[in-house]
Design a protein around this motif. Sequence first.
Motif, PDB file in Angstrom:
ATOM      1  N   VAL B  62       0.581  -5.152   0.144  1.00  0.00           N
ATOM      2  CA  VAL B  62      -0.430  -4.202   0.178  1.00  0.00           C
ATOM      3  C   VAL B  62      -2.084  -3.501   1.954  1.00  0.00           C
ATOM      4  O   VAL B  62      -2.210  -2.452   1.229  1.00  0.00           O
ATOM      5  CB  VAL B  62      -1.784  -4.798  -0.581  1.00  0.00           C
ATOM      6  CG1 VAL B  62      -3.350  -4.681  -0.504  1.00  0.00           C
ATOM      7  CG2 VAL B  62      -1.360  -5.265  -2.004  1.00  0.00           C
ATOM      8  N   VAL B  63      -1.056  -4.485   2.507  1.00  0.00           N
ATOM      9  CA  VAL B  63      -1.388  -4.243   3.852  1.00  0.00           C
ATOM     10  C   VAL B  63      -1.325  -3.303   4.891  1.00  0.00           C
ATOM     11  O   VAL B  63      -1.572  -2.171   5.281  1.00  0.00           O
ATOM     12  CB  VAL B  63      -1.702  -5.405   5.057  1.00  0.00           C
ATOM     13  CG1 VAL B  63      -1.723  -6.025   5.846  1.00  0.00           C
ATOM     14  CG2 VAL B  63      -2.252  -6.991   3.946  1.00  0.00           C
ATOM     15  N   LYS B  64       0.623  -3.545   4.407  1.00  0.00           N
ATOM     16  CA  LYS B  64       0.827  -2.128   4.587  1.00  0.00           C
ATOM     17  C   LYS B  64       0.625  -0.531   4.528  1.00  0.00           C
ATOM     18  O   LYS B  64       0.648   0.180   4.782  1.00  0.00           O
ATOM     19  CB  LYS B  64       2.605  -2.247   4.725  1.00  0.00           C
ATOM     20  CG  LYS B  64       3.485  -0.865   5.045  1.00  0.00           C
ATOM     21  CD  LYS B  64       5.287  -1.299   4.331  1.00  0.00           C
ATOM     22  CE  LYS B  64       4.616  -0.575   3.056  1.00  0.00           C
ATOM     23  NZ  LYS B  64       6.236  -1.146   2.230  1.00  0.00           N
ATOM     24  N   MET B  88      -4.525   9.537 -12.166  1.00  0.00           N
ATOM     25  CA  MET B  88      -3.377   8.804 -13.010  1.00  0.00           C
ATOM     26  C   MET B  88      -3.848   7.736 -13.443  1.00  0.00           C
ATOM     27  O   MET B  88      -3.578   6.845 -14.183  1.00  0.00           O
ATOM     28  CB  MET B  88      -2.244   8.851 -12.166  1.00  0.00           C
ATOM     29  CG  MET B  88      -0.778   7.799 -12.492  1.00  0.00           C
ATOM     30  SD  MET B  88      -0.059   8.796 -12.220  1.00  0.00           S
ATOM     31  CE  MET B  88       1.422   6.918 -12.658  1.00  0.00           C
ATOM     32  N   MET B  89      -4.902   6.719 -12.539  1.00  0.00           N
ATOM     33  CA  MET B  89      -5.613   5.225 -12.545  1.00  0.00           C
ATOM     34  C   MET B  89      -6.462   5.675 -13.165  1.00  0.00           C
ATOM     35  O   MET B  89      -5.984   4.829 -14.511  1.00  0.00           O
ATOM     36  CB  MET B  89      -5.384   5.170 -11.167  1.00  0.00           C
ATOM     37  CG  MET B  89      -5.999   3.654 -10.807  1.00  0.00           C
ATOM     38  SD  MET B  89      -4.702   2.997 -10.356  1.00  0.00           S
ATOM     39  CE  MET B  89      -4.791   1.096  -9.785  1.00  0.00           C
ATOM     40  N   SER B 242       1.512   9.309   1.052  1.00  0.00           N
ATOM     41  CA  SER B 242       1.768   8.594   1.908  1.00  0.00           C
ATOM     42  C   SER B 242       0.561   7.533   1.764  1.00  0.00           C
ATOM     43  O   SER B 242      -0.329   7.956   1.467  1.00  0.00           O
ATOM     44  CB  SER B 242       1.894   8.627   3.059  1.00  0.00           C
ATOM     45  OG  SER B 242       0.633   9.563   3.863  1.00  0.00           O
ATOM     46  N   ALA B 243       0.790   6.375   2.339  1.00  0.00           N
ATOM     47  CA  ALA B 243      -0.189   5.773   2.741  1.00  0.00           C
ATOM     48  C   ALA B 243      -0.406   4.920   1.527  1.00  0.00           C
ATOM     49  O   ALA B 243       0.100   4.999   0.613  1.00  0.00           O
ATOM     50  CB  ALA B 243      -0.925   6.024   3.736  1.00  0.00           C
ATOM     51  N   GLY B 247       0.268   4.319  -1.975  1.00  0.00           N
ATOM     52  CA  GLY B 247      -0.295   3.267  -3.289  1.00  0.00           C
ATOM     53  C   GLY B 247      -0.846   3.205  -5.053  1.00  0.00           C
ATOM     54  O   GLY B 247      -0.335   2.464  -5.987  1.00  0.00           O
ATOM     55  N   MET B 248      -1.790   5.063  -4.943  1.00  0.00           N
ATOM     56  CA  MET B 248      -2.991   4.344  -5.727  1.00  0.00           C
ATOM     57  C   MET B 248      -1.622   4.773  -7.011  1.00  0.00           C
ATOM     58  O   MET B 248      -1.724   4.470  -8.699  1.00  0.00           O
ATOM     59  CB  MET B 248      -3.563   5.448  -5.465  1.00  0.00           C
ATOM     60  CG  MET B 248      -4.712   4.953  -4.639  1.00  0.00           C
ATOM     61  SD  MET B 248      -6.211   4.818  -5.934  1.00  0.00           S
ATOM     62  CE  MET B 248      -6.457   6.211  -6.194  1.00  0.00           C
TER      63      MET B 248
END
Lengths: 175, 348
Positions: B62-64, B88-89, B242-243, B247-248
């Motif tokens: 998560v931090v990454k 999507m979430m 990205s990023a 993640g989402m």
Amino acid sequence: MNGELLVFAAASAVAIVSALAMLFQKTPVKSVLSLVVTFFALAVLSVLLAAPFVAALQVIVYAGAILVLFLFVIMLLNLTQEAAERETRVVHRFLSAVSVLALGGILVGVTWRSGAPPVPVSASLNAIPATGVDGEIPMLGRLLFTDYLLPFEALSVLLLLAVVGALLLSKRRFE
Amino acid sequence: MDPLLFDAIAAIAKILFVWAVVLAALLPNLVLLERRGAALIQDRPGPNRVGPFGLFQALADVVKMFMKEDMVPIYADRLLYNLAPLIMMIPALTTFAVIPFGSQIPLTIGGVTHTIPLIIADVNVGILYVFALTSLGVYGIVLAGWSSNDKFSLMGGIRSSAQIISYELAMGIAATGVFLAAGSLRLPAVVEYQQTHLWNCIPQLLGCIIFVVSAFAETNRLPFDLAEAEAELVAGFHTEYSAFKFGMFFMGEYANLVAASALIVTLYFGGWSLPGLALTGLWGGIASIGIFAVKTFCFIWLFIWVRWTLPRFRYDQLMALGWKAFLPLSLLNLLWTGWLVLAGGGKF
């Protein structure tokens, strides 16, 4: 100001704004998306009218299936902004203005005649989530298979004909 | 206390409980579970460096995600590009509203006993509500593919839209068998029905198999992750992400996974109930949550297990399976269930 009026106003505003956005959007993909938002707002209005079944079907069939198909076709053909800017003729504009006015007149006339809604919205709204009884769905099913059997079957035959027709047309073109 | 106020507080407490469990406890650790599970199946150690048994790996991931540079392609449609991960979430998280995650908990405040049913909203179109929401989830993938303005992403999005229509139909007809048997669209009624009858997975084995396999297609998991297909489309619909936005999508996939597992358990495997157990009172209520969690976890593990065991289908195979096998078979299941209901006078 009570809650249901607030929800009604918000859903109607969203429906109207997104319908206009659908019309004036230059990119076809965004037009489809605006239509999705319109259908969603209409589903909210159905829930307000104590018809959650209609609302769910509206979202499943229109927003969830038909518009996904629209999107599929638009993306497959990769319609861009330039392709969407068709030439507009005066005749087209005149005809669309006439049909818009006619449809609007019919809608206003029907609404004017029908008068007040049969069930007060506040009463119906309170009856939805708390009871949790599925009264309307068995009722709908019974009506479809008794009073409205013939129109129901006729509609299904019509849909079947449309499917067969579409298949025939597409096959003929490719062979 | 005013009963209306009490209901409101109870509803908010239930929403917070469900989201806390799913978002904070389950999602990050599912990623770890998937990676360790993959390692187990592929006979290698997997990520075991961060903390004991690699338990803090989720935190590190998560931090990454947060620290990485967030890049947006120049030619992307910014609005839709940013909106897609959210689309999507959200449907996956709102699905939990109608899934009963336990029996009920009695609570005595000031001498008055309130019974709290362990479901956020008992709406009378329960199953249809779930289908309505999950059918909207596909827009996240399709829009991500389109708005990235990239050939690979677009291919992923197009595939996903065709795939979802093919499988949703069979899935819906398979689920029709369940509410035909239960006589109601409400998910609590489906669970109640399975308390007094056989679990739906036994009389409706065919429908159950169709539903579970379609759930793989619906959640974009292997062997049906054609929208992603890293061997042919780089990363499919999320190639350009990205990023944290990536993640989402990652979290969205797992939220869908949990929702699908919970739904399978509720529809076909008795929900929170166990045969021969009367789950009443405070401890019964808590035990029912535990039973539901364990059952759901079994299906989450099934999803992970299958992902690392089966190869990916080809696109035409996927479509052929959906239309030529699952659609007729789900109709057959409906016919069979209708016959059972008719033969047993509604009781079998």
